[in-house]
Design a protein around this motif. Structure first.
Motif, PDB file in Angstrom:
ATOM      1  N   VAL A  40       0.887  -1.186  -0.127  1.00 50.88           N
ATOM      2  CA  VAL A  40      -0.151  -0.082   0.024  1.00 50.88           C
ATOM      3  C   VAL A  40       0.915   1.204   0.037  1.00 50.88           C
ATOM      4  N   ALA A  67      -3.491   6.961  -3.807  1.00 42.88           N
ATOM      5  CA  ALA A  67      -2.738   5.716  -3.087  1.00 42.88           C
ATOM      6  C   ALA A  67      -2.753   4.525  -4.238  1.00 42.88           C
ATOM      7  N   ILE A  69      -2.427   0.121  -4.722  1.00 42.80           N
ATOM      8  CA  ILE A  69      -2.424  -1.064  -4.068  1.00 42.80           C
ATOM      9  C   ILE A  69      -1.761  -2.163  -5.102  1.00 42.80           C
ATOM     10  N   VAL A  78     -11.184   0.407  -1.393  1.00 40.64           N
ATOM     11  CA  VAL A  78     -10.029   1.095  -0.405  1.00 40.64           C
ATOM     12  C   VAL A  78     -10.705   2.263   0.479  1.00 40.64           C
ATOM     13  N   THR A  96     -10.455   0.704  -6.842  1.00 42.79           N
ATOM     14  CA  THR A  96      -9.108   0.903  -7.446  1.00 42.79           C
ATOM     15  C   THR A  96      -9.338   0.724  -9.102  1.00 42.79           C
ATOM     16  N   VAL A 116      -7.396  -1.405   3.089  1.00 40.30           N
ATOM     17  CA  VAL A 116      -7.852  -2.553   2.182  1.00 40.30           C
ATOM     18  C   VAL A 116      -8.105  -3.517   3.042  1.00 40.30           C
ATOM     19  N   GLY A 124      -2.762  -1.767   5.185  1.00 37.40           N
ATOM     20  CA  GLY A 124      -2.936  -0.457   5.079  1.00 37.40           C
ATOM     21  C   GLY A 124      -1.630   0.493   5.144  1.00 37.40           C
TER      22      GLY A 124
END
Length: 382
Positions: A40, A67, A69, A78, A96, A116, A124
């Motif tokens: 992350v 962010a 992932i 998220v 996402t 997440v 996270g």
């Protein structure tokens, strides 16, 4: 969330259990529990989101958390958690994209947690708004900063030439009222009764004044974030714009040497067949030829349909390697490659260009409103 084996193994390999539950021994609420994971990646960007009908201070806009992932499917949820007056709360949740990227927003300042998954599977990262760039230029339009003595914004000397033979910039089309800069396209009273005929067109049009102001003589910067909170006009036949140009004029030799025009947003009116929104840049190559990058925003209808009804924050992140355009923090276009290496100044305008006039479907005056404009300078990088 569907966690892939790669994500789960990465999460467990690099994990650090964050202590936290509903409250601490002294009754103080504590952050959510999750496994800190290298999968992350998150950073806090400036306050680039503030859609709504009412005028508000630039300082009250929402922070944007960018962010990514690793190893998740498109559509993975998220969550962003922030501490508010009544304790820790989920302030935003987004899905996402195909690259694991997501943009989240928070009006709360301080520590924020990107999470997440749920329960024991949650992973996270923690970020803080204190790590975001600090604003270096702000105009909330609460004071007389347009076209007066010591003004920040000055009407540009353009009109009845080039692609606007039927319109000209005028201070009469720029008005400050109740904390808002109102830029209009209106009939030119000095040419009342006259009509402008475009080459090759039978239809005639009233001569127009354009609201068109810039900071060329007062403020410019190189690299950073620039944003403006705007409510656009509704009709076609003119376009609202927030853009930048190189100080001293654009030169040849490519963007790094000669600068570039950076069109952060242009809106060409409701019910436009292409959606009405564009973001692009152009520069002059070594031979002086104009090179354009960007254009119409794809899937504009997914971004919204209330541009003339609500304020939205339109922004650009400008680095030596790319331009990233956003609307209320959501990435709408990313243009990689060499960018302007020269100081650029801000421009706000509602322009009626000759090529748009045949599509005019409104009533003059047409008006766009600007609640605030702001810049966060980051300086040269790389």
């Amino acid at each position: 969330m569907r966690t892939t084996p790669r994500l789960l193994s990465a999460a467990l390999a690099g994990a650090l259990l964050l202590t936290g539950c509903s409250s601490s021994d002294d009754g103080e609420p504590t952050p959510p529990s999750y496994e800190k994971s290298d999968s992350v990646e998150a950073q806090v960007l400036p306050q680039l989101a503030a859609n709504g009908e009412d005028v508000e201070s630039a300082a009250d806009a929402a922070w944007v958390v960018d962010a990514t992932i690793a190893g998740v499917d498109k559509g993975t949820a998220v969550t962003l958690v922030a501490k508010e007056d009544d304790g820790w709360s989920e302030v935003d949740e987004q899905e996402t994209d195909g690259k694991g990227h997501v943009s989240l927003t928070s009006r709360a300042s301080g520590d924020l947690h990107v999470v997440v998954g749920d329960g024991d599977d949650a992973i996270g990262a923690k970020v803080s708004t204190e790590d975001a760039p600090e604003a270096t230029f702000t105009d909330d339009f609460d004071e007389d900063t347009v076209d007066g003595k010591g003004a920040t914004w000055v009407t540009r000397d353009q009109g009845y030439v080039g692609v606007r033979t039927c319109s000209r910039a005028s201070a009469d089309a720029a008005e400050l009222a109740d904390g808002v800069l109102r830029l209009s396209v209106m009939e030119d009273p000095d040419r009342k009764g006259d009509e402008c005929q475009l080459p090759g067109k039978r239809k005639r049009f009233a001569y127009r004044l354009n609201g068109h102001v810039g900071t060329e003589a007062t403020y410019a910067f190189t690299y950073g974030f620039a944003a403006a909170r705007i409510r656009t006009q509704a009709a076609r036949g003119q376009h609202a714009a927030f853009w930048m140009q190189a100080v001293g004029g654009q030169g040849t030799g490519g963007p790094k040497k000669g600068g570039a025009e950076i069109d952060i947003i242009e809106y060409f009116g409701d019910d436009h067949p292409e959606g009405g929104l564009t973001s692009f840049t152009y520069f002059l190559d070594k031979a002086g030829r104009k090179q354009t990058v960007g254009g119409w925003l794809p899937n504009a209808d997914e971004l919204g349909d209330d541009w003339a009804e609500k304020y939205h924050v339109f922004s650009v992140e400008w680095t030596p390697k790319e331009y990233v355009f956003r609307i209320d923090g959501k990435v709408t276009q990313r243009l990689k490659g060499e960018t302007s290496g020269r100081p650029e100044f801000l421009i706000l305008s509602l322009l009626s260009s000759d090529y748009e006039l045949p599509r005019f479907n409104g009533e003059l005056p047409e008006t766009m409103e600007v609640d605030w404009a702001r810049v966060w300078e980051t300086g040269p990088k790389g």
